[in-house]
Write an enzyme that holds these catalytic residues in place. Structure first.
Site, PDB file in Angstrom:
ATOM      1  N   SER A  50      -8.976  -9.460 -38.440  1.00  0.00           N
ATOM      2  CA  SER A  50      -8.277 -10.460 -37.627  1.00  0.00           C
ATOM      3  C   SER A  50      -9.182 -11.020 -36.532  1.00  0.00           C
ATOM      4  O   SER A  50      -9.102 -12.214 -36.201  1.00  0.00           O
ATOM      5  CB  SER A  50      -7.010  -9.851 -37.017  1.00  0.00           C
ATOM      6  OG  SER A  50      -7.292  -8.640 -36.354  1.00  0.00           O
ATOM      7  N   THR A  51     -10.085 -10.205 -35.992  1.00  0.00           N
ATOM      8  CA  THR A  51     -11.027 -10.680 -34.972  1.00  0.00           C
ATOM      9  C   THR A  51     -11.962 -11.746 -35.529  1.00  0.00           C
ATOM     10  O   THR A  51     -12.427 -12.621 -34.795  1.00  0.00           O
ATOM     11  CB  THR A  51     -11.852  -9.499 -34.424  1.00  0.00           C
ATOM     12  OG1 THR A  51     -10.950  -8.506 -33.918  1.00  0.00           O
ATOM     13  CG2 THR A  51     -12.783  -9.926 -33.314  1.00  0.00           C
ATOM     14  N   LYS A 169      -6.651   1.875 -39.997  1.00  0.00           N
ATOM     15  CA  LYS A 169      -6.836   1.306 -38.667  1.00  0.00           C
ATOM     16  C   LYS A 169      -5.459   1.011 -38.112  1.00  0.00           C
ATOM     17  O   LYS A 169      -4.740   0.154 -38.630  1.00  0.00           O
ATOM     18  CB  LYS A 169      -7.676   0.037 -38.715  1.00  0.00           C
ATOM     19  CG  LYS A 169      -7.847  -0.626 -37.344  1.00  0.00           C
ATOM     20  CD  LYS A 169      -8.543  -1.977 -37.430  1.00  0.00           C
ATOM     21  CE  LYS A 169      -8.649  -2.618 -36.042  1.00  0.00           C
ATOM     22  NZ  LYS A 169      -9.219  -3.990 -36.095  1.00  0.00           N
ATOM     23  N   SER A 171      -3.648  -0.515 -35.052  1.00  0.00           N
ATOM     24  CA  SER A 171      -3.914  -1.364 -33.902  1.00  0.00           C
ATOM     25  C   SER A 171      -2.748  -1.445 -32.927  1.00  0.00           C
ATOM     26  O   SER A 171      -2.757  -2.276 -32.017  1.00  0.00           O
ATOM     27  CB  SER A 171      -4.300  -2.778 -34.366  1.00  0.00           C
ATOM     28  OG  SER A 171      -5.574  -2.770 -34.955  1.00  0.00           O
ATOM     29  N   GLY A 194      -7.358   0.757 -33.411  1.00  0.00           N
ATOM     30  CA  GLY A 194      -7.871  -0.596 -33.292  1.00  0.00           C
ATOM     31  C   GLY A 194      -7.520  -1.207 -31.956  1.00  0.00           C
ATOM     32  O   GLY A 194      -7.615  -2.417 -31.783  1.00  0.00           O
TER      33      GLY A 194
END
Length: 306
Positions: A50-51, A169, A171, A194
């Site tokens: 997503s980053t 992960k 988040s 995350g």
């Protein structure tokens, strides 16, 4: 390379995708960032999560970013690629293409468009089918703030039994749920946070490491928290976390990808522009980000200030 569980112990960076003002990918900036980050003590990279604004790229651009990054990242680092379409078939096809151009593993986000239909049993079926077909190991990706879908601890534990699913992960900032995931999963299953605002708490809960957006800006601090905690320097790790948390919140939930890229530019990396409809932070936000960076988050005595 064959991914080993110990390679997922430490800090990994979910890289950004630098764009110019017209929205074109900047391959040279991708390479420059990866070369700099490779000297900071991280154990690997996650490209196009997503980053990395995966949802803003077409298939050609997706492969371009992977190939550009893979050419720079040596086999000393884990190289994970983000994946995840709305259909099982689409996700499998995407993973196969990512594997062909160099992914060591894939981080697969939950489908979410037909949210009402995505219950925990659906997630078990989805990830099992994906992992059965994937030519590389799979990590689950629970990002409820973006998707509205959470992979529950019991579901993660069921999926951890699959030989091709090697980690998760998480988040969220749900430390109670994170602790339960650690408790339910086998020791060789990577349970990674995350969320940089809870790195220390996640480590106390048993995290094997973190995949942290704020780590792209201050990798040394995140690596030092991990090192200090695992060396028994608990108070020092907690102190560093208290300094990290405001910056981590600013470059994720508060100011988003635009804030993260602005912070990267300020920290000596190549942030670049975001793609519309995302926007860069306004002048007030920029001043706040700069103040947080100039707060002199410091590592151990003798280390250079960040």
């Amino acid at each position: 390379m064959t991914l080993k569980p110990e390679q997922l112990r430490g800090i990994l960076l979910p890289t950004t995708t630098p764009f110019d003002a017209e929205g074109h990918i900047l391959p040279s900036a991708i390479g420059t960032n990866l070369q700099q980050w490779s000297t900071k003590g991280v154990v690997g990279f996650v490209v196009l999560g997503s980053t990395g604004e995966r949802v803003h790229l077409d298939e050609r651009e997706y492969l371009e970013v992977i190939e550009t990054s893979r050419a720079v990242v040596s086999d000393d680092f884990v190289f994970i690629v983000g994946a995840g379409q709305q259909s099982t078939l689409g996700t499998i096809n995407e993973i196969r293409k990512a594997a062909e151009v160099g992914a060591d593993a894939v981080l697969v986000i939950t489908p979410n468009y037909y949210r009402a239909a995505i219950n925990q049993e659906t997630l078990v079926s989805y990830y099992t089918s994906v992992a059965d077909a994937s030519p590389v190991p799979v990590l689950l990706y629970s990002m409820p703030a973006l998707t509205g879908i959470k992979i529950e601890p019991a579901t993660i534990a069921r999926l951890s039994e699959h030989p091709n699913i090697v980690g998760v992960k998480d988040s969220s900032n749900d430390i109670a749920g994170f602790s339960e995931t650690v408790r339910l999963c086998p020791d060789d299953f990577a349970v990674m946070t995350g969320n940089g605002t809870v790195l220390f708490d996640a480590l106390r809960a048993g995290a094997t490491g973190g995949i942290l957006a704020v780590g792209c800006v201050v990798p040394e601090v995140c690596v030092e928290i991990f090192r200090a905690f695992n060396s028994g320097e608990i108070d020092f790790a907690s102190e560093l976390q208290s300094k990290l948390t405001p910056l981590a919140a600013a470059v994720t939930t508060r100011f988003g990808i635009g804030g993260l890229k602005t912070a990267l530019d300020m920290a000596g990396y190549q942030g670049g522009a975001v793609r519309s409809p995302l926007r860069s932070p306004d002048e007030h936000a920029r001043r706040e980000i700069l103040e947080l960076l100039e707060h002199r988050l410091e590592c151990r005595a003798g280390a250079e200030p960040i």
